[in-house]
Scaffold this motif. Structure first.
Motif: not given
Length: 383
Positions: A23-47
């Motif tokens: 999994m460290a090898d960059p060649a193992r990774y495949i680009p997501l299609p352009d029309d997909w969506y990425v979601g992210v979430a993060d807790i404010v002040g988690s520390t």
């Protein structure tokens, strides 16, 4: 342009590897299609929340993001990654509306149930590429029943950075007041004591401008240093963690799943359910297709104690010598300007779980340090 296989079949059709090292090898990774969506979430002040002793609640909210997305997708496979105090994922175009609804619902739920503020955002993959980043994924499958997505390309980190600065976000209350579907989310297992010395939370990120190949060399060296210890540093016991009655996470699980019921009533329901479960595990009694000993032995292989998400994160049970080897690799790479890294040692690891059903083999277990883990390690990033 990456427009092929823009349905959910894209991720399902990716090649699968049972070898984490590759999994460290960059060649193992495949680009997501352009029309997909990425979601992210993060807790404010988690520390700050962790400093107040709320690390179980922080992990529960982070895992709830993934649980809500899997349930919104009706258990279809989708790429996701658990970050301790947040999560990232990607969905195909037809799933965008349901994913936004689930994100907004989890944000409102975290606020109302735990007084925790959750930042959430979604962004098209094509916008990430227009900004000079990418989102590529690979599938790591420690068993035939479960796989975990690995991410590279810098797109996930880019989206999270913009979200934290307020330049990217999901508008609130666009989908009403419906509660998130968190079916299967639980935290019934006891914390896991370090067997070899300490539970070490490791976070390393590539420095700006560093090539993926140069970062991969460091990542392999860190993984190699960890592999010299017992079971490659896996923090979950081979036969599964201890289960106690009542479970330590019962109150959190009640808040996650009470729905229209009062929380106190859901606690009573869970107390009754968990008494039966505790009895089955204590007596190792088989009920139908459910075999307690078999289930416990499958937990460790289904646990995500290490992952790539535009960097490398690991929760390791390691001795002093192993920790020293890891730190030596990290210091050398940081001195050369290749990485930034953070470490946090604690006595225990903890686990939050997604279990669709007791007899479903696709149960997943999200591992973090029990005293701040990834969040505290990330707060110490240096280099």
């Amino acid at each position: 342009m990456y427009l092929t296989q823009s349905t959910q079949a894209f991720y399902e059709n990716l090649p699968v590897s049972a070898d984490f090292d590759v999994m460290a090898d960059p060649a193992r990774y495949i680009p997501l299609p352009d029309d997909w969506y990425v979601g992210v979430a993060d807790i404010v002040g988690s520390t700050h929340e962790i400093a107040r002793g709320r690390y179980k609640a922080v992990n529960m909210v982070g895992a709830a993001v993934i649980s809500a997305q899997l349930n919104a997708a009706k258990q279809a496979r989708l790429p996701y990654v658990f970050g301790g105090d947040g999560a990232g994922f990607a969905v195909w175009p037809a799933q965008k509306g349901a994913a936004e609804k689930a994100l907004d619902a989890v944000r409102r739920w975290a606020r109302s149930e735990f007084a925790i503020e959750l930042r959430v955002a979604m962004v098209p993959v094509r916008d990430i590429r227009a900004a000079g980043r990418d989102v590529r994924v690979a599938r790591y499958a420690p068993t035939e029943s479960v796989d975990f997505a690995m991410f590279s390309g810098g797109g996930l980190a880019w989206a999270e950075t913009l979200m934290k600065t307020g330049r990217l976000g999901l508008r609130e209350d666009v989908h009403g007041e419906e509660a998130p579907d968190l079916s299967g989310l639980s935290c019934r297992w006891s914390n896991m004591q370090a067997r070899n010395g300490a539970i070490l939370s490791v976070v390393l990120k590539p420095s700006n401008g560093v090539s993926e190949n140069d970062f991969a060399i460091v990542a392999r060296d860190v993984i190699g240093a960890a592999e010299k210890t017992e079971r490659e540093g896996h923090p979950v016991p081979r036969n599964g963690p201890e289960i106690r009655y009542p479970p330590v996470g019962l109150a959190l699980e009640a808040q996650a799943q009470h729905g229209a019921r009062p929380v106190w009533l859901q606690k009573l329901v869970l107390l009754a359910q968990n008494l039966m479960i505790w009895g089955l595990f204590r007596s190792n009694t088989r009920v139908g297709r459910f075999k307690p000993s078999q289930y416990r032995s499958s937990i460790a292989p289904h646990a995500d104690f290490r992952k790539f998400d535009d960097g490398l994160k690991m929760t390791l049970d390691c001795d002093t010598a192993t920790q020293g080897r890891i730190e030596a690799v990290l210091r050398d790479a940081a001195d050369k300007g290749i990485i930034r890294y953070g470490l946090h040692a604690q006595d225990e690891a903890m686990m939050t779980c997604f279990v669709p059903s007791a007899v479903d083999e696709a149960h997943m277990h999200f591992v973090d340090g029990a005293a701040g883990g990834y969040a505290r390690a990330a707060a110490k990033l240096q280099g």
